[in-house]
Design a protein around this motif. Sequence first.
Motif, PDB file in Angstrom:
ATOM      1  N   HIS A 104       1.584  17.214  -1.375  1.00 52.87           N
ATOM      2  CA  HIS A 104       0.480  17.956  -1.976  1.00 52.87           C
ATOM      3  C   HIS A 104       0.917  18.641  -3.272  1.00 52.87           C
ATOM      4  N   LEU A 105       2.050  19.318  -3.235  1.00 53.19           N
ATOM      5  CA  LEU A 105       2.510  20.065  -4.412  1.00 53.19           C
ATOM      6  C   LEU A 105       3.011  19.137  -5.520  1.00 53.19           C
ATOM      7  N   PHE A 106       3.629  18.022  -5.128  1.00 53.82           N
ATOM      8  CA  PHE A 106       4.086  17.071  -6.142  1.00 53.82           C
ATOM      9  C   PHE A 106       2.895  16.516  -6.932  1.00 53.82           C
ATOM     10  N   ILE A 107       1.792  16.279  -6.240  1.00 56.43           N
ATOM     11  CA  ILE A 107       0.588  15.786  -6.906  1.00 56.43           C
ATOM     12  C   ILE A 107      -0.027  16.885  -7.761  1.00 56.43           C
ATOM     13  N   GLU A 108      -0.064  18.084  -7.233  1.00 55.73           N
ATOM     14  CA  GLU A 108      -0.731  19.195  -7.915  1.00 55.73           C
ATOM     15  C   GLU A 108       0.061  19.717  -9.113  1.00 55.73           C
ATOM     16  N   ARG A 109       1.397  19.804  -8.970  1.00 54.35           N
ATOM     17  CA  ARG A 109       2.213  20.461 -10.001  1.00 54.35           C
ATOM     18  C   ARG A 109       3.238  19.546 -10.660  1.00 54.35           C
ATOM     19  N   GLY A 110       3.555  18.450 -10.020  1.00 55.59           N
ATOM     20  CA  GLY A 110       4.640  17.606 -10.509  1.00 55.59           C
ATOM     21  C   GLY A 110       5.908  17.863  -9.704  1.00 55.59           C
ATOM     22  N   ILE A 111       6.755  16.863  -9.588  1.00 52.20           N
ATOM     23  CA  ILE A 111       7.950  16.992  -8.746  1.00 52.20           C
ATOM     24  C   ILE A 111       8.962  17.949  -9.352  1.00 52.20           C
ATOM     25  N   ASP A 112       9.277  17.771 -10.631  1.00 51.34           N
ATOM     26  CA  ASP A 112      10.281  18.640 -11.257  1.00 51.34           C
ATOM     27  C   ASP A 112       9.831  20.098 -11.277  1.00 51.34           C
ATOM     28  N   ALA A 113       8.523  20.316 -11.361  1.00 54.81           N
ATOM     29  CA  ALA A 113       7.999  21.684 -11.454  1.00 54.81           C
ATOM     30  C   ALA A 113       7.854  22.357 -10.089  1.00 54.81           C
ATOM     31  N   THR A 114       8.108  21.620  -9.005  1.00 49.12           N
ATOM     32  CA  THR A 114       7.951  22.168  -7.653  1.00 49.12           C
ATOM     33  C   THR A 114       9.317  22.509  -7.071  1.00 49.12           C
ATOM     34  N   SER A 115       9.474  23.739  -6.613  1.00 54.46           N
ATOM     35  CA  SER A 115      10.748  24.183  -6.042  1.00 54.46           C
ATOM     36  C   SER A 115      10.751  24.056  -4.522  1.00 54.46           C
ATOM     37  N   ILE A 116      11.944  24.083  -3.956  1.00 57.06           N
ATOM     38  CA  ILE A 116      12.081  24.081  -2.503  1.00 57.06           C
ATOM     39  C   ILE A 116      11.364  25.284  -1.898  1.00 57.06           C
ATOM     40  N   GLU A 117      11.485  26.437  -2.547  1.00 54.17           N
ATOM     41  CA  GLU A 117      10.835  27.649  -2.040  1.00 54.17           C
ATOM     42  C   GLU A 117       9.321  27.492  -1.994  1.00 54.17           C
ATOM     43  N   GLU A 118       8.757  26.833  -2.976  1.00 56.82           N
ATOM     44  CA  GLU A 118       7.305  26.625  -2.994  1.00 56.82           C
ATOM     45  C   GLU A 118       6.866  25.685  -1.876  1.00 56.82           C
ATOM     46  N   VAL A 119       7.667  24.669  -1.613  1.00 57.43           N
ATOM     47  CA  VAL A 119       7.336  23.741  -0.531  1.00 57.43           C
ATOM     48  C   VAL A 119       7.370  24.452   0.814  1.00 57.43           C
ATOM     49  N   THR A 120       8.435  25.224   1.061  1.00 52.65           N
ATOM     50  CA  THR A 120       8.550  25.904   2.353  1.00 52.65           C
ATOM     51  C   THR A 120       7.450  26.947   2.517  1.00 52.65           C
ATOM     52  N   ALA A 121       7.124  27.668   1.450  1.00 52.60           N
ATOM     53  CA  ALA A 121       6.071  28.676   1.536  1.00 52.60           C
ATOM     54  C   ALA A 121       4.725  28.029   1.816  1.00 52.60           C
ATOM     55  N   TYR A 122       4.449  26.920   1.160  1.00 46.87           N
ATOM     56  CA  TYR A 122       3.164  26.234   1.368  1.00 46.87           C
ATOM     57  C   TYR A 122       3.044  25.720   2.796  1.00 46.87           C
ATOM     58  N   ALA A 123       4.172  25.246   3.348  1.00 45.86           N
ATOM     59  CA  ALA A 123       4.165  24.723   4.718  1.00 45.86           C
ATOM     60  C   ALA A 123       4.229  25.828   5.759  1.00 45.86           C
ATOM     61  N   GLY A 124       4.558  27.063   5.331  1.00 48.03           N
ATOM     62  CA  GLY A 124       4.630  28.189   6.259  1.00 48.03           C
ATOM     63  C   GLY A 124       5.959  28.312   6.976  1.00 48.03           C
ATOM     64  N   PHE A 125       7.030  27.836   6.333  1.00 48.03           N
ATOM     65  CA  PHE A 125       8.351  27.899   6.954  1.00 48.03           C
ATOM     66  C   PHE A 125       9.340  28.622   6.037  1.00 48.03           C
ATOM     67  N   THR A 126      10.543  28.794   6.542  1.00 53.83           N
ATOM     68  CA  THR A 126      11.592  29.456   5.785  1.00 53.83           C
ATOM     69  C   THR A 126      12.482  28.426   5.091  1.00 53.83           C
ATOM     70  N   ARG A 127      13.299  28.921   4.169  1.00 63.58           N
ATOM     71  CA  ARG A 127      14.274  28.046   3.507  1.00 63.58           C
ATOM     72  C   ARG A 127      15.230  27.441   4.531  1.00 63.58           C
ATOM     73  N   GLY A 128      15.533  28.210   5.596  1.00 59.93           N
ATOM     74  CA  GLY A 128      16.394  27.690   6.651  1.00 59.93           C
ATOM     75  C   GLY A 128      15.792  26.481   7.334  1.00 59.93           C
ATOM     76  N   ALA A 129      14.462  26.502   7.531  1.00 56.45           N
ATOM     77  CA  ALA A 129      13.788  25.353   8.140  1.00 56.45           C
ATOM     78  C   ALA A 129      13.917  24.126   7.259  1.00 56.45           C
ATOM     79  N   PHE A 130      13.869  24.346   5.947  1.00 60.99           N
ATOM     80  CA  PHE A 130      14.021  23.224   5.024  1.00 60.99           C
ATOM     81  C   PHE A 130      15.387  22.572   5.206  1.00 60.99           C
ATOM     82  N   TYR A 131      16.447  23.399   5.180  1.00 60.03           N
ATOM     83  CA  TYR A 131      17.793  22.834   5.245  1.00 60.03           C
ATOM     84  C   TYR A 131      18.165  22.347   6.643  1.00 60.03           C
ATOM     85  N   SER A 132      17.348  22.619   7.620  1.00 58.74           N
ATOM     86  CA  SER A 132      17.538  22.021   8.942  1.00 58.74           C
ATOM     87  C   SER A 132      17.022  20.586   8.970  1.00 58.74           C
ATOM     88  N   ASN A 133      16.235  20.238   7.935  1.00 57.86           N
ATOM     89  CA  ASN A 133      15.618  18.908   7.899  1.00 57.86           C
ATOM     90  C   ASN A 133      16.049  18.062   6.703  1.00 57.86           C
TER      91      ASN A 133
END
Length: 203
Positions: free
Chosen positions: A27-56
């Motif tokens: 969703h965010l890659f389409i809306e903002r572009g891949i380079d412009a989207t951070s890991i923090e933005e992805v985790t916040a949009y999905a409702g998870f923490t940065r730790g959840a990201f690095y677990s996956n």
Amino acid sequence: MSAPVKRLSRAERQDLTRAALLDAAIHLFIERGIDATSIEEVTAYAGFTRGAFYSNFASKDELVIEAGRRFLENLHAAALPVGRVPEEPGNAYKERVERLRPVAEGGPDIFLAEFTLYAIRHPEIADATAQLHRRQLQPAVEFVKTQLQASGVKKPAGVSYETLANIVQCLTFATVFFGRIDAPVAAERSVEIATRALFNGLK
């Protein structure tokens, strides 16, 4: 009495978290572009923490590859014909584009453009993206084979089904992409004309 609620296993919960992160990324890659989207933005949009990201995922690059894989799987699932494939190749590919259009909030072209540009700008993932491309090409190869047989066209000697599938995919997505910025292009109609011309040229 209501039935007891089944508790998800740890593996099932992780699968759901991973899927949610991938969907948020798409969703965010389409809306903002891949380079412009951070890991923090992805985790916040999905409702998870940065730790959840690095677990996956080990990195943003891995997220991009896996998001591309998930997107393409969804795309090919949507592209599958319902019922009999039209014998006329132009109509078959026009209908294919019509089925693709609803995917990813209005069409696949933006994500595919972003994904392609990211891969070009990040050569460290070149091998992974090439493997993903070859894997995703197979459903298109099968569609081309079916369409050739249905329309009575014999594949030219020395030309692989993979080459034909690549050509048809390029025609489809480039036309849809330009239809996005120039409405008179009429993507479905243009794909119909281009594919009919291509298959007639093979006869």
